[in-house]
Design an enzyme around this catalytic site. Structure first.
Site, short mmCIF file in Angstrom:
data_model
loop_
_atom_site.label_atom_id
_atom_site.label_comp_id
_atom_site.label_asym_id
_atom_site.label_seq_id
_atom_site.Cartn_x
_atom_site.Cartn_y
_atom_site.Cartn_z
N ILE A 1 -120.45 -43.30 1.13
CA ILE A 1 -121.38 -42.16 1.10
C ILE A 1 -122.83 -42.65 1.22
O ILE A 1 -123.62 -42.10 1.99
CB ILE A 1 -121.19 -41.33 -0.19
CG1 ILE A 1 -119.74 -40.85 -0.29
CG2 ILE A 1 -122.15 -40.12 -0.21
CD1 ILE A 1 -119.37 -40.21 -1.61
N ASN B 1 -124.20 -54.96 -4.08
CA ASN B 1 -123.61 -56.29 -4.34
C ASN B 1 -122.52 -56.63 -3.32
O ASN B 1 -121.95 -57.72 -3.37
CB ASN B 1 -123.07 -56.40 -5.78
CG ASN B 1 -121.95 -55.41 -6.06
OD1 ASN B 1 -121.36 -54.85 -5.15
ND2 ASN B 1 -121.66 -55.20 -7.34
N TYR C 1 -113.28 -42.60 -15.81
CA TYR C 1 -114.27 -42.53 -14.73
C TYR C 1 -115.22 -41.34 -14.97
O TYR C 1 -116.46 -41.50 -14.97
CB TYR C 1 -113.56 -42.39 -13.39
CG TYR C 1 -114.46 -41.95 -12.26
CD1 TYR C 1 -115.46 -42.79 -11.80
CD2 TYR C 1 -114.33 -40.69 -11.68
CE1 TYR C 1 -116.31 -42.39 -10.78
CE2 TYR C 1 -115.16 -40.29 -10.66
CZ TYR C 1 -116.16 -41.13 -10.21
OH TYR C 1 -117.00 -40.73 -9.22
N LYS D 1 -119.44 -41.31 -16.06
CA LYS D 1 -120.50 -40.60 -15.32
C LYS D 1 -121.13 -39.51 -16.19
O LYS D 1 -122.33 -39.25 -16.08
CB LYS D 1 -119.91 -39.98 -14.05
CG LYS D 1 -119.50 -40.99 -12.99
CD LYS D 1 -120.67 -41.29 -12.05
CE LYS D 1 -120.28 -42.22 -10.94
NZ LYS D 1 -121.34 -42.38 -9.93
N ASN E 1 -114.30 -33.84 -3.33
CA ASN E 1 -113.69 -35.00 -2.67
C ASN E 1 -114.34 -35.32 -1.33
O ASN E 1 -114.08 -34.65 -0.33
CB ASN E 1 -112.18 -34.78 -2.53
CG ASN E 1 -111.48 -34.93 -3.87
OD1 ASN E 1 -111.82 -34.23 -4.82
ND2 ASN E 1 -110.56 -35.85 -3.96
N LEU F 1 -106.68 -40.20 -0.64
CA LEU F 1 -105.58 -39.52 0.04
C LEU F 1 -105.72 -39.50 1.57
O LEU F 1 -104.78 -39.89 2.27
CB LEU F 1 -105.46 -38.08 -0.50
CG LEU F 1 -104.31 -37.28 0.11
CD1 LEU F 1 -102.96 -37.91 -0.23
CD2 LEU F 1 -104.35 -35.83 -0.37
N PHE G 1 -98.38 -38.08 -5.46
CA PHE G 1 -98.37 -38.38 -6.89
C PHE G 1 -98.14 -37.10 -7.69
O PHE G 1 -99.08 -36.48 -8.19
CB PHE G 1 -99.68 -39.04 -7.30
CG PHE G 1 -99.89 -40.41 -6.69
CD1 PHE G 1 -98.83 -41.28 -6.50
CD2 PHE G 1 -101.15 -40.82 -6.27
CE1 PHE G 1 -99.01 -42.55 -5.94
CE2 PHE G 1 -101.35 -42.08 -5.71
CZ PHE G 1 -100.27 -42.94 -5.55
N GLY H 1 -104.49 -39.32 -15.29
CA GLY H 1 -105.90 -38.94 -15.21
C GLY H 1 -106.23 -37.99 -14.07
O GLY H 1 -107.40 -37.74 -13.80
N ASP H 2 -105.20 -37.46 -13.38
CA ASP H 2 -105.45 -36.52 -12.28
C ASP H 2 -105.46 -35.07 -12.78
O ASP H 2 -104.42 -34.58 -13.22
CB ASP H 2 -104.34 -36.63 -11.22
CG ASP H 2 -104.62 -37.65 -10.15
OD1 ASP H 2 -105.79 -38.06 -10.03
OD2 ASP H 2 -103.69 -38.02 -9.43
#
Ligand code: UFG
Length: 327
Positions: free
Chosen positions: A12, A32, A141, A145, A170, A188, A206, A284-285
């Site tokens: 992005i 990095n 995650y 944030k 997404n 995906l 998944f 975690g989805d």
């Protein structure tokens, strides 16, 4: 404007930097290169290889370049991985953001555009999600944030920092030269297209026992160029307002597509079979993440140019066909 872009060699960030230099801004990319690619940085921008956790190096570059604004993309981004190695996310995303914020303050930079995420919402209370909805991440995650968003709120209140927090849904699709190149790939659409290209045998689904129409997870896919254009709008809004400003926006198209629908779409676009195999849920989805973006449309005039899933998948497929992937 002189803009310091952390993570500007990533997927992005790279597209945003191209739009920045095309609009006449001066950009220093600070990356990095652990996940970024030097060839994603346009020749009109300068690339400095460095880590956001390296305070001395940050100070050196800020002193030399004297940025007027910062865009902060550098982060660990895979929700699934964050449930196996949360410390990595709190280090890279939260602790390093604090180091960057301190550098921003000590060098009197006024404006920051921050890459936030839909993962802040966890399992949403209602769809489409609004910015004012409850923030309750269900993966480390999202939490890493959310902690940064909280810090930004205090830095705004106490130090007068002007910032925009852009909550991406997404990100997907490609421009002429830039597309997704994660290694290993976990997202995906690129995985589906690797199957279409013959690089993988099948795509894993998944979980098909979620509370959605076909049982697979639903996401709101946004073209990377549209995400990028929102950053330039946010930057201009912050820069043009003399008073400390706080902008928080969802960036989605407002349409959800299930994993099965995305696979079907890719079959149409590519004309390939794309075998799929149902596997266990990924930890975690959230079942469904779809954004209302009325706020940024109304306040900054954001208008996505590629709102359709088919356009998004086609742009990614064409990018792969052009042989740019993995160069
Ligand atoms: N999925 C599969 N098979 C795969 C890969 C993904 O079924 O091989 C499913 C996932 O379980 C999920 C959906 O496809 O339900 C999308 O998964 P991605 O990994 O492509 O994206 P995520 O929704 O997990 O996360 C992405 C970014 C995050 C961002 C989030 C916002 O990686 O940084 O979108 O919605 F926060």
């Amino acid at each position: 404007m002189k803009v310091f872009v952390s993570g500007g060699a990533g997927y992005i960030g790279g597209v945003v930097v191209s739009q920045l230099v095309a609009a006449g801004h001066e950009a220093v990319v600070y990356d990095n290169l652990r996940n970024g690619h030097p060839d994603s940085v346009p020749s009109a921008a300068r690339l400095v290889v460095g880590d956001v956790g390296d305070r001395a190096k940050l100070c050196e570059i800020f002193a030399e370049f004297q940025p007027e604004a910062v865009m902060h993309f550098a982060a660990s981004i895979e929700a699934g991985e964050s449930m196996r190695d949360p410390a990595k996310f709190f280090r890279n995303n939260t602790a390093n953001a604090l180091t960057l914020l301190e550098t921003i303050l000590s060098h009197k930079v006024r404006c920051l555009v921050f890459s936030s995420t839909a993962a802040l919402y966890g399992d949403p209370v209602s769809i489409p999600i609004r910015e004012s909805d409850r923030l309750l991440p269900i993966n480390a995650y999202g939490e890493s944030k959310l902690l940064v968003e909280r810090m930004l709120g205090w830095f705004h209140r106490i130090h007068g920092l002007s910032y925009a927090s852009l909550r991406y849904f997404n990100a997907a699709g490609a421009t002429e030269n830039l597309g997704e190149r994660h290694d290993p790939e976990s997202h995906l659409i690129p995985i589906i297209l690797q199957v279409a290209s013959g690089l993988r045998e099948y795509v894993s689904i998944f979980g098909d026992d979620y509370d959605t129409l076909d049982g697979t997870c639903v996401r709101d896919y946004v073209h990377v160029s549209d995400l990028a254009s929102a950053h330039l709008l946010a930057l201009h809004a912050l820069h043009s307002r003399p008073e400390p400003t706080q902008l928080i926006y969802n960036l989605g198209n407002g349409h959800g597509f299930s994993v099965r629908e995305v696979i079907e779409c890719a079959r149409r676009v590519t004309g390939r079979a794309i075998p799929a195999v149902v596997e266990a849920r990924r930890t975690g989805d959230p079942a469904i993440l779809v954004a209302g973006s009325e706020k940024i449309r109304a306040e900054l005039g954001w208008t996505p140019q590629y709102p359709g899933l088919e356009q998004i998948v086609r742009s990614a497929w064409e990018y792969i066909q052009r042989g740019k992937q993995g160069d």
